[in-house]
Design a protein around this motif. Structure first.
Motif: not given
Length: 412
Positions: A55, A138-139, A141
């Motif tokens: 990340f 997890e991304n 956003q």
């Protein structure tokens, strides 16, 4: 902002090669600083760290917000710290106990892994639960996962008497209690009847008050059985708002009662304690006070924060006099909100006063002015017996400036 962080972290952090990085360089507009509390011996940490590395490697390439992480080690020796730090692409606080203890107290870190995010411009805490946010997003956003408005999360349908109602309409113009609980939790089953009693008393008195059950139940049947014992609203079982509300208010244990004002602002996160000590709701909606009396309910605060306690004789006039002496410095600290460094108590006739004095091995005389910093295992005692407001202010100032002499809690 830089001065605040320097007080917490020191004037620099380090890279893997030992180079020093000034704390001031991590501050500024459109910057986010993460404090990563972790250790090599912790299996959940070793599982989470690679996710955080992936990340981080994506986020540091983005222009805004600029993201940096500082590793705060819970490792048991410096060699293990160095080996674990070598697996990370970010910075670290130099290995040592003192600063780590202060940070854990400041951000109420009681277990790891923990990821705290701080606004690089204001120094305000964005979230203390970056771990959960990253696991669910997890991304990234919604990074940096700033607090959403209560009204934005709660909008939609709630249940009342098994019927759907509109949340915004039901809560308009009312103080709201968010009741985090579950049927499988014995303390919840014990507290719920007390909360029902207080709720019905306040409603009978004409108070504009509503409660929403936010469930941690594990099955629909348990949820239904438990919610049927409550005369208030409920978020439906398995509704995503249950977790969103837990994340918003960083609820780590149940039962918990969070009180929200008519505009959606937090009144208190300790509504359960308020109800326990005020079952008739005389002080509803339980705004926190600059000074409170030391009772059994204060045990959590004593364990988590530095607390100034003025021990006095239990007579009413002595307690009133103590409040006058503490009011000025207590009000200054109280106005810091979640960033306050000290909580103020008067120790009079509750049984816990004797227990605290015995545990910290305090002198027997009164009045006795102390600061009990149990998270850092330190006690500060004023030798003066003539307590004045000026003395209290000086005592507090020296503590905040770290010039006040201390001793260990349990000394020989």
């Amino acid at each position: 902002m830089a001065r605040t962080l320097e007080n917490l972290l020191g004037d620099h952090v380090i890279r893997q090669n030992g180079d020093k990085v000034a704390i001031s360089s991590l501050c500024g507009k459109d910057r986010v600083l993460g404090l990563y509390f972790s250790a090599e011996w912790c299996p959940p940490c070793k599982g989470f760290t690679p996710k955080l590395v992936d990340f981080y490697n994506v986020k540091v390439k983005e222009e805004s917000p600029k993201f940096e992480i500082v590793f705060v080690s819970w490792d048991k020796d410096e060699t293990t710290f160095s080996e674990y730090f070598n697996t990370m692409p970010w910075l670290a606080m130099p290995y040592g106990l003192e600063k780590k203890t202060k940070l854990c107290k400041k951000f109420r870190v009681q277990g790891i892994p923990k990821l705290v995010l701080i606004d690089g411009e204001t120094g305000q805490t964005i979230t203390r639960d970056g771990y959960t946010h990253l696991m669910e997003d997890e991304n990234g956003q919604e990074f940096p996962w700033r607090r959403k408005k209560f009204s934005d999360i709660i909008k939609g349908k709630l249940l009342k008497d098994s019927k759907e109602v509109d949340a915004i309409e039901e809560l308009k113009g009312k103080v709201t209690g968010l009741y985090f609980a579950a049927h499988w939790c014995p303390p919840c089953r014990g507290f719920t009847p007390e909360l029902v009693q207080t709720y019905e008393k306040l409603k009978a008195d004409g108070k504009k008050f509503e409660i929403i059950f936010v469930s941690s139940d594990r099955s629909q049947d348990s949820y239904t059985s438990f919610s049927n014992s409550m005369p208030w609203l409920a978020v439906p079982f398995a509704d995503s708002r249950n977790q969103s509300l837990k994340n918003l208010y960083e609820v780590e244990g149940i039962p918990s009662l969070v009180m929200i004002d008519e505009q959606g602002g937090v009144i208190t996160l300790d509504g359960r304690l308020a109800v326990n000590e005020d079952i008739d709701g005389q002080e509803f909606p339980w705004y926190p006070k600059p000074i409170t009396e030391l009772t059994e309910g204060a045990a959590i605060q004593l364990n988590e924060s530095a607390c100034l306690v003025l021990f006095v004789e239990p007579e009413d006039e002595e307690v009133d006099r103590a409040k006058e002496l503490l009011l000025q410095p207590a009000t200054v600290e109280h106005e810091k909100g979640e960033h306050r460094d000290l909580f103020f108590f008067i120790g009079a006739d509750d049984d816990i006063c004797d227990s605290v004095r015995d545990f910290a091995i305090l002198p027997d005389h009164v009045p006795l002015l102390t600061i009990l910093d149990f998270p850092e295992q330190k006690v500060y005692i004023s030798e003066e017996k003539n307590i004045t407001t000026e003395l209290v202010c000086s005592f507090v100032r020296d503590y905040l400036n770290e010039t006040l002499p201390s001793r260990p809690v349990r000394h020989s």
